[in-house]
Enzyme design. Structure first.
Site, PDB file in Angstrom:
ATOM      1  N   ASN A   7       9.307  71.655  29.747  1.00 26.66           N
ATOM      2  CA  ASN A   7       8.578  70.753  30.198  1.00 26.66           C
ATOM      3  C   ASN A   7       7.857  71.209  31.609  1.00 26.66           C
ATOM      4  OD1 ASN A   7       6.569  69.264  30.518  1.00 26.66           O
ATOM      5  ND2 ASN A   7       7.642  67.349  29.981  1.00 26.66           N
ATOM      6  N   ARG A  91       6.344  72.949  26.357  1.00 32.33           N
ATOM      7  CA  ARG A  91       5.115  71.916  26.321  1.00 32.33           C
ATOM      8  C   ARG A  91       4.130  72.744  26.384  1.00 32.33           C
ATOM      9  NH1 ARG A  91       3.875  66.109  29.300  1.00 32.33           N
ATOM     10  NH2 ARG A  91       2.308  65.409  27.777  1.00 32.33           N
ATOM     11  N   HIS A 180       0.038  63.441  24.321  1.00 29.74           N
ATOM     12  CA  HIS A 180       1.465  63.136  23.762  1.00 29.74           C
ATOM     13  C   HIS A 180       1.407  63.396  22.299  1.00 29.74           C
ATOM     14  CE1 HIS A 180       0.472  60.633  28.246  1.00 29.74           C
ATOM     15  NE2 HIS A 180       1.279  61.509  28.042  1.00 29.74           N
ATOM     16  N   ARG A 241      -3.859  57.841  37.775  1.00 28.73           N
ATOM     17  CA  ARG A 241      -5.092  58.153  37.141  1.00 28.73           C
ATOM     18  C   ARG A 241      -6.352  57.509  36.300  1.00 28.73           C
ATOM     19  NH1 ARG A 241      -2.675  61.848  32.834  1.00 28.73           N
ATOM     20  NH2 ARG A 241      -0.950  62.218  33.736  1.00 28.73           N
ATOM     21  N   MET A 284       5.265  52.182  38.191  1.00 30.91           N
ATOM     22  CA  MET A 284       5.783  51.148  37.743  1.00 30.91           C
ATOM     23  C   MET A 284       6.818  49.797  38.203  1.00 30.91           C
ATOM     24  SD  MET A 284       4.544  48.583  36.113  1.00 30.91           S
ATOM     25  CE  MET A 284       2.684  48.602  35.277  1.00 30.91           C
ATOM     26  N   GLU A 385       9.734  63.557  22.720  1.00 34.54           N
ATOM     27  CA  GLU A 385       9.599  64.841  22.856  1.00 34.54           C
ATOM     28  C   GLU A 385      10.066  66.712  22.715  1.00 34.54           C
ATOM     29  OE1 GLU A 385       7.075  63.135  26.774  1.00 34.54           O
ATOM     30  OE2 GLU A 385       5.235  63.564  25.932  1.00 34.54           O
TER      31      GLU A 385
HETATM   32  N1  LIG Z   1      12.537  50.088  34.540  1.00 35.65           N
HETATM   33  C1  LIG Z   1      11.628  50.998  34.136  1.00 35.65           C
HETATM   34  N2  LIG Z   1      10.871  49.524  34.402  1.00 35.65           N
HETATM   35  C2  LIG Z   1       9.720  50.191  34.527  1.00 35.65           C
HETATM   36  N3  LIG Z   1       8.700  51.276  35.159  1.00 35.65           N
HETATM   37  C3  LIG Z   1       9.743  52.325  34.487  1.00 35.65           C
HETATM   38  C4  LIG Z   1      11.392  51.928  34.883  1.00 35.65           C
HETATM   39  N4  LIG Z   1      12.078  53.072  35.201  1.00 35.65           N
HETATM   40  C5  LIG Z   1      10.606  54.384  34.615  1.00 35.65           C
HETATM   41  N5  LIG Z   1       9.792  53.580  34.175  1.00 35.65           N
HETATM   42  C6  LIG Z   1       8.197  54.113  34.933  1.00 35.65           C
HETATM   43  O1  LIG Z   1       8.325  54.842  33.628  1.00 35.65           O
HETATM   44  C7  LIG Z   1       7.107  56.354  34.782  1.00 35.65           C
HETATM   45  C8  LIG Z   1       7.496  57.753  34.193  1.00 35.65           C
HETATM   46  O2  LIG Z   1       7.601  57.495  32.461  1.00 35.65           O
HETATM   47  P1  LIG Z   1       7.949  58.894  32.260  1.00 35.65           P
HETATM   48  O3  LIG Z   1       7.801  58.794  31.299  1.00 35.65           O
HETATM   49  O4  LIG Z   1       8.891  59.825  32.310  1.00 35.65           O
HETATM   50  O5  LIG Z   1       6.311  60.204  32.422  1.00 35.65           O
HETATM   51  P2  LIG Z   1       6.743  61.493  32.435  1.00 35.65           P
HETATM   52  O6  LIG Z   1       6.974  61.809  30.990  1.00 35.65           O
HETATM   53  O7  LIG Z   1       4.740  61.910  32.738  1.00 35.65           O
HETATM   54  O8  LIG Z   1       6.838  62.305  33.471  1.00 35.65           O
HETATM   55  C9  LIG Z   1       7.781  56.403  36.294  1.00 35.65           C
HETATM   56  O9  LIG Z   1       6.932  56.385  36.568  1.00 35.65           O
HETATM   57  C10 LIG Z   1       8.043  55.065  36.162  1.00 35.65           C
HETATM   58  O10 LIG Z   1       6.783  53.865  36.616  1.00 35.65           O
HETATM   59  C1  LIG Z   2      -0.888  64.283  29.021  1.00 32.73           C
HETATM   60  C2  LIG Z   2      -0.403  64.127  30.247  1.00 32.73           C
HETATM   61  O1  LIG Z   2      -1.356  63.050  30.738  1.00 32.73           O
HETATM   62  O2  LIG Z   2       1.199  63.617  30.260  1.00 32.73           O
HETATM   63  P1  LIG Z   2       1.706  63.039  31.298  1.00 32.73           P
HETATM   64  O3  LIG Z   2       2.601  61.933  30.628  1.00 32.73           O
HETATM   65  O4  LIG Z   2       3.366  63.999  30.490  1.00 32.73           O
HETATM   66  O5  LIG Z   2       1.779  63.142  32.345  1.00 32.73           O
HETATM   67 MG   LIG Z   3       5.953  62.327  29.453  1.00 35.93          MG
END
Ligand SMILES: Nc1ncnc2c1ncn2[C@@H]1O[C@H](COP(=O)(O)OP(=O)(O)O)[C@@H](O)[C@H]1O
Ligand SMILES: CC(=O)OP(=O)(O)O
Ligand SMILES: [Mg+2]
Length: 402
Positions: A7, A91, A180, A241, A284, A385
């Site tokens: 990914n 991905r 997603h 975003r 977050m 995923e």
């Molecule tokens: N314990 C937690 N409490 C609140 N938010 C969390 C926690 N752990 C991770 N996150 C949030 O999850 C986000 C990442 O989500 P994720 O699904 O891994 O994103 P991506 O795959 O798009 O990188 C982080 O930016 C963070 O804000």
């Molecule tokens: C499509 C998309 O927003 O993917 P990610 O959450 O991994 O940034």
């Molecule tokens: Mg993701």
């Protein structure tokens, strides 16, 4: 058969190596800060000690070479040679209308992914780099592409068309695609299994809330609407975003601030969302920390995020004429219990009753966070995923071998 799942992000590359005999994960890891002055590779072999390596990794080809070196390392490795990797699954965020399902990589597929760069500027260029890097490091190994958009190709016209001149659709394919998809698909199936009812008879709202965030309305296992649009910018407020805004803001700001189209794109994709409102972070965890301390900007970011998420759940309950199940997933959805609590306590009109204690439990397994009497079952289902990508890759490669 061993399958490597990749990914690729613009400056990161996540990977997992699966043994498909039992779908076990042999190792997983992450390369961060590709192209920056110090890149970090974190490699987690399942039965061995985790390693972190800081070095200069300027592009994805080197990143993959380093990953392959870790996977075959004498101490931290899990396979003895690259030849033990039988296929690679990638991905790809945007598959347009061309890719309705997962496919094998070939020249034509790479051209299509490149053609879609404009529509997923944060994601598709990185995915192509990942594919090219894997091809150059593992020539001859079959590579597959699994699209975020494919699951949403079932949406009806009334959901995917924008109310703009139709020539824009026929000429440029401007429409809602949704993203997603592998996650929405996976968690909706897992949710049906968890509640013990056939997917075909369920109305489910899936909330994938991570860095990027999207909701999907799923009826009988089929995506009928989703909150991201032509690009992953529309819909919910996200980390960096904006989500939905009045489209008239774009030409107005471009004119007032003399911004180019690239600059305005970057403003909305990278410098908006929670980051812009809080002035602190797109993460977050930090926003909640600020909210709990009463920091005004972080509190506003949290309240806006919660409010907009709740409005979308309400909209999808209307789209489906009621929901049987609501699912929270991804980084924020799986972990931010405070956000879930605020959202659900404001959706009582749907017949939702939160089980406050169950909501606080942390676990890697699917779980129910609504009471036994709740009219809608609310679940937290960890997404996977990578497993979906590995399974699709396995199926495709078996097809060419068999
Ligand atoms: N314990 C937690 N409490 C609140 N938010 C969390 C926690 N752990 C991770 N996150 C949030 O999850 C986000 C990442 O989500 P994720 O699904 O891994 O994103 P991506 O795959 O798009 O990188 C982080 O930016 C963070 O804000
Ligand atoms: C499509 C998309 O927003 O993917 P990610 O959450 O991994 O940034
Ligand atoms: Mg993701």
């Amino acid at each position: 058969m061993n399958i490597l799942v990749i990914n690729a992000g613009s400056s990161s590359l996540k990977y997992q190596l699966y043994n498909m005999t039992d779908e076990s994960v042999l190792a997983k890891g992450l390369v961060e800060r590709i192209g920056m002055d110090s890149s970090i590779l974190t490699h987690k072999p399942t039965d061995k000690q985790e390693v972190t390596e800081v070095s200069e990794i300027l592009e994805h080809t080197t990143a993959i070479r380093k990953v392959l070196a870790c996977l075959t390392d004498k101490v931290h490795g899990v396979i003895s040679s690259i030849d033990e990797i039988n296929a690679v699954g990638h991905r790809v965020v945007h598959g347009g209308e061309i890719f309705k399902e997962s496919a094998l990589v070939n020249q034509e597929a790479k051209t299509e992914i490149r053609r879609l760069f404009d529509l997923a500027p944060l994601h598709n260029p990185a995915a192509l780099l990942g594919i090219l890097a894997a091809e150059s490091n593992m020539p001859g190994v079959p590579q597959t592409i699994i699209f975020d958009t494919a699951f949403h190709q079932t949406m009806p016209e009334k959901a995917y068309l924008y109310a703009i001149p139709r020539v824009l659709y026929s000429k440029y394919k401007i429409r809602r695609y949704g993203f997603h998809g592998t996650s929405h698909d996976y968690v909706s199936k897992a949710a049906a299994e968890f509640v013990g009812r056939p997917l075909e008879e369920l109305k489910i709202i899936t909330c994938h809330i991570g860095n990027g965030a999207s909701l999907t309305a799923i009826e009988g296992g089929i995506s009928i609407d989703t909150s991201m649009g032509m690009t992953p910018l529309e819909g919910l407020m996200m980390g960096t975003r904006s989500g939905d805004i009045d489209p008239a803001i774009v030409p107005y700001v471009m004119n007032k601030e003399e911004l180019t189209h690239g600059e305005v794109n970057s403003m909305l994709n990278k410098h908006s969302g929670m980051l812009a409102i809080s002035g602190i972070s797109s993460d977050m965890r930090e926003i909640i920390e600020g909210y709990e301390k009463g920091e005004p900007n972080a509190s506003l970011a949290f309240e806006m995020y919660e409010y907009r998420l709740r409005k979308y759940i309400g909209a999808y309950a209307a789209a489906l004429n009621g929901a049987d199940v609501i699912v929270f997933t991804a980084g924020v959805g799986e972990n931010a219990s405070l956000l879930r609590e605020k959202v659900l306590n404001n959706l009582t009109y749907l017949g939702i009753e939160l089980d406050a204690e169950a909501n606080k439990i942390r676990s890697g397994d699917p779980r129910r966070i609504s009471t036994a009497d709740s009219k809608v079952q609310v679940l937290v289902v960890p997404t996977n995923e990578e497993l979906v990508i590995a399974r699709d890759t396995y199926r495709i490669v078996q097809g060419i071998n068999g």
